[in-house]
Write a protein that holds these residues in place. Sequence first.
Motif, PDB file in Angstrom:
ATOM      1  N   ILE A 166      11.029  24.312  42.684  1.00  0.00           N
ATOM      2  CA  ILE A 166      12.143  23.358  42.695  1.00  0.00           C
ATOM      3  C   ILE A 166      11.875  22.207  41.730  1.00  0.00           C
ATOM      4  O   ILE A 166      12.763  21.775  40.989  1.00  0.00           O
ATOM      5  CB  ILE A 166      12.395  22.833  44.118  1.00  0.00           C
ATOM      6  CG1 ILE A 166      12.956  23.962  44.993  1.00  0.00           C
ATOM      7  CG2 ILE A 166      13.360  21.648  44.110  1.00  0.00           C
ATOM      8  CD1 ILE A 166      13.098  23.606  46.461  1.00  0.00           C
ATOM      9  N   ILE A 205      22.482  20.627  39.207  1.00  0.00           N
ATOM     10  CA  ILE A 205      21.552  21.213  40.166  1.00  0.00           C
ATOM     11  C   ILE A 205      21.877  20.733  41.580  1.00  0.00           C
ATOM     12  O   ILE A 205      21.818  21.511  42.546  1.00  0.00           O
ATOM     13  CB  ILE A 205      20.103  20.860  39.788  1.00  0.00           C
ATOM     14  CG1 ILE A 205      19.706  21.607  38.504  1.00  0.00           C
ATOM     15  CG2 ILE A 205      19.138  21.206  40.918  1.00  0.00           C
ATOM     16  CD1 ILE A 205      18.365  21.186  37.942  1.00  0.00           C
ATOM     17  N   GLY A 208      24.579  22.654  42.788  1.00  0.00           N
ATOM     18  CA  GLY A 208      24.091  24.011  42.996  1.00  0.00           C
ATOM     19  C   GLY A 208      23.407  24.201  44.336  1.00  0.00           C
ATOM     20  O   GLY A 208      23.497  25.276  44.949  1.00  0.00           O
ATOM     21  N   PHE A 209      22.717  23.170  44.821  1.00  0.00           N
ATOM     22  CA  PHE A 209      22.066  23.257  46.125  1.00  0.00           C
ATOM     23  C   PHE A 209      23.103  23.506  47.221  1.00  0.00           C
ATOM     24  O   PHE A 209      22.904  24.345  48.110  1.00  0.00           O
ATOM     25  CB  PHE A 209      21.287  21.973  46.421  1.00  0.00           C
ATOM     26  CG  PHE A 209      19.871  22.000  45.933  1.00  0.00           C
ATOM     27  CD1 PHE A 209      18.857  22.533  46.697  1.00  0.00           C
ATOM     28  CD2 PHE A 209      19.544  21.500  44.680  1.00  0.00           C
ATOM     29  CE1 PHE A 209      17.548  22.562  46.250  1.00  0.00           C
ATOM     30  CE2 PHE A 209      18.249  21.525  44.217  1.00  0.00           C
ATOM     31  CZ  PHE A 209      17.236  22.060  44.998  1.00  0.00           C
ATOM     32  N   GLY A 211      26.173  24.692  46.753  1.00  0.00           N
ATOM     33  CA  GLY A 211      26.780  25.997  46.501  1.00  0.00           C
ATOM     34  C   GLY A 211      25.914  27.133  47.004  1.00  0.00           C
ATOM     35  O   GLY A 211      26.404  28.109  47.589  1.00  0.00           O
ATOM     36  N   TRP A 212      24.607  27.028  46.779  1.00  0.00           N
ATOM     37  CA  TRP A 212      23.687  28.073  47.229  1.00  0.00           C
ATOM     38  C   TRP A 212      23.718  28.222  48.747  1.00  0.00           C
ATOM     39  O   TRP A 212      23.719  29.343  49.270  1.00  0.00           O
ATOM     40  CB  TRP A 212      22.268  27.738  46.767  1.00  0.00           C
ATOM     41  CG  TRP A 212      21.231  28.681  47.308  1.00  0.00           C
ATOM     42  CD1 TRP A 212      20.866  29.892  46.786  1.00  0.00           C
ATOM     43  CD2 TRP A 212      20.433  28.495  48.485  1.00  0.00           C
ATOM     44  NE1 TRP A 212      19.897  30.470  47.557  1.00  0.00           N
ATOM     45  CE2 TRP A 212      19.608  29.628  48.605  1.00  0.00           C
ATOM     46  CE3 TRP A 212      20.335  27.482  49.424  1.00  0.00           C
ATOM     47  CZ2 TRP A 212      18.706  29.783  49.654  1.00  0.00           C
ATOM     48  CZ3 TRP A 212      19.430  27.624  50.478  1.00  0.00           C
ATOM     49  CH2 TRP A 212      18.622  28.759  50.586  1.00  0.00           C
ATOM     50  N   SER A 213      23.733  27.090  49.462  1.00  0.00           N
ATOM     51  CA  SER A 213      23.711  27.142  50.933  1.00  0.00           C
ATOM     52  C   SER A 213      24.999  27.721  51.509  1.00  0.00           C
ATOM     53  O   SER A 213      24.998  28.231  52.628  1.00  0.00           O
ATOM     54  CB  SER A 213      23.475  25.740  51.505  1.00  0.00           C
ATOM     55  OG  SER A 213      24.570  24.883  51.216  1.00  0.00           O
ATOM     56  N   ILE A 215      27.496  29.783  49.407  1.00  0.00           N
ATOM     57  CA  ILE A 215      27.898  31.043  48.784  1.00  0.00           C
ATOM     58  C   ILE A 215      26.962  32.190  49.136  1.00  0.00           C
ATOM     59  O   ILE A 215      27.418  33.321  49.385  1.00  0.00           O
ATOM     60  CB  ILE A 215      27.981  30.862  47.259  1.00  0.00           C
ATOM     61  CG1 ILE A 215      29.072  29.850  46.907  1.00  0.00           C
ATOM     62  CG2 ILE A 215      28.261  32.194  46.576  1.00  0.00           C
ATOM     63  CD1 ILE A 215      29.132  29.492  45.439  1.00  0.00           C
ATOM     64  N   THR A 216      25.643  31.935  49.182  1.00  0.00           N
ATOM     65  CA  THR A 216      24.678  33.006  49.450  1.00  0.00           C
ATOM     66  C   THR A 216      24.960  33.738  50.754  1.00  0.00           C
ATOM     67  O   THR A 216      25.033  34.980  50.772  1.00  0.00           O
ATOM     68  CB  THR A 216      23.241  32.450  49.433  1.00  0.00           C
ATOM     69  OG1 THR A 216      22.978  31.856  48.172  1.00  0.00           O
ATOM     70  CG2 THR A 216      22.230  33.570  49.694  1.00  0.00           C
ATOM     71  N   PRO A 224      27.842  30.621  56.741  1.00  0.00           N
ATOM     72  CA  PRO A 224      26.825  29.625  56.352  1.00  0.00           C
ATOM     73  C   PRO A 224      26.254  28.926  57.580  1.00  0.00           C
ATOM     74  O   PRO A 224      26.984  28.625  58.537  1.00  0.00           O
ATOM     75  CB  PRO A 224      27.604  28.654  55.468  1.00  0.00           C
ATOM     76  CG  PRO A 224      28.776  29.445  54.972  1.00  0.00           C
ATOM     77  CD  PRO A 224      29.140  30.375  56.095  1.00  0.00           C
ATOM     78  N   THR A 228      21.538  24.347  57.542  1.00  0.00           N
ATOM     79  CA  THR A 228      21.108  24.535  56.155  1.00  0.00           C
ATOM     80  C   THR A 228      22.052  23.813  55.199  1.00  0.00           C
ATOM     81  O   THR A 228      21.612  23.147  54.252  1.00  0.00           O
ATOM     82  CB  THR A 228      21.055  26.027  55.807  1.00  0.00           C
ATOM     83  OG1 THR A 228      20.150  26.694  56.687  1.00  0.00           O
ATOM     84  CG2 THR A 228      20.603  26.230  54.364  1.00  0.00           C
ATOM     85  N   MET A 232      20.873  20.824  52.785  1.00  0.00           N
ATOM     86  CA  MET A 232      21.061  20.956  51.342  1.00  0.00           C
ATOM     87  C   MET A 232      21.996  19.867  50.802  1.00  0.00           C
ATOM     88  O   MET A 232      21.811  19.363  49.696  1.00  0.00           O
ATOM     89  CB  MET A 232      21.623  22.334  50.997  1.00  0.00           C
ATOM     90  CG  MET A 232      20.648  23.487  51.182  1.00  0.00           C
ATOM     91  SD  MET A 232      19.191  23.415  50.099  1.00  0.00           S
ATOM     92  CE  MET A 232      17.951  22.834  51.273  1.00  0.00           C
TER      93      MET A 232
END
Length: 386
Positions: A166, A205, A208-209, A211-213, A215-216, A224, A228, A232
């Motif tokens: 990170i 970024i 992005g944190f 979005g990652w939490s 979208i993933t 989701p 988390t 995030m």
Amino acid sequence: MAAKNHQTGASSGLRLGTVLGAPVILAWSWFLAAIVITILFAPWLNTVRPDLGVWAWFVAFAYAVLLFASVFLHELAHGVAGQFYGLKVAAIELNIWGGFTRFEPQADNPRDKAALTSFVISIVGPIVNIVLALLGWWCLSAVSPTSVPWLLLIAVTFANVALGAINLLPGIPLDGGWALQALMWRLTGSQYLGTIVASWVGRVIAVGFIGWSVITPLLAGERPDPLTVAWMSLIAIMLWFSAGDAATHAKRARKMETYDLSQVIQPAIAATWDADIADTLDFANTLGHAKERTLIVVLDQKGLPYGLVDRHAAAGRLAESLDQVPAGEVARPLAGWIGVPKDITAPHLLESLTHRPKAQFSLVMDENTLVGVIDLQEFFDELLAA
């Protein structure tokens, strides 16, 4: 976990000792972080080792301590690298976000050397975390699986992988962001441009944190996890505002580099304590102009600056008395002051003020002759204006 030269100082907390000649501070916010880590880690331990019972909480807290020991080694690496390049460490702090290393300001550092120094200092922290992760992985074979040492090792190992990876992301305030800033500084010659680009990458970024939490898990067909996403989002907010602060600081630093101090230098002369104020005023008025009268700095009996002549008070005394009025009797105490050469630049003035933080005036000297006065509050107001 970034090494920052412009940090204002370590916050209050427990002083753990001195390393590299600087205090190591455990901020009060660290205890909140330790509690959160303990609460989050203990349930996992109870899943893997239900026999631990209440001891799982102690093991979880031990993990929090080991995690921040890794952070300390990360920050220590910043400090060691800085000292190698001649910087002086001012403080190392561990806090809720990890930590930071603050260095004393340095003047007269050539651009090429400064950019290289910044790059190396930034990059060594994440490298230490990666090395710690490799050591942890190597040590796993020496302990029994699912034992308490094994559980702590596996957790700390993967935590160091995360810390290293990170922090290598190329966005301010992460170490990779400061490394990117240093590279662009070296290539373009503009520290300002490097900071602006790296700070915008940092904002990307941050988004992005979040979005990652979100979208993933959606891509995996799951919902989701609220905890988390909340965690995030908190990290993203910190990254976003820290990147913004860096950009604002860069804009002010750029303005400082090109700032013309003559804008805030008021012409001035020195007068002895017993100098006739009428003659002194007449002489000062021949040097000034309509919009900006020459200031008169009165020296005490030892020849040191004492105060500024109050023209209103002087006019009143001269109107009341036909006798000679000493300049010292109509002077207001100068309070804190610092002497500077007439060719000083704004960055060097600020550097000088780090050693005299209570100074309110700068007396501008042409060798041994007083030629001007800078009201430092006016200087700061001008410098910090948008």
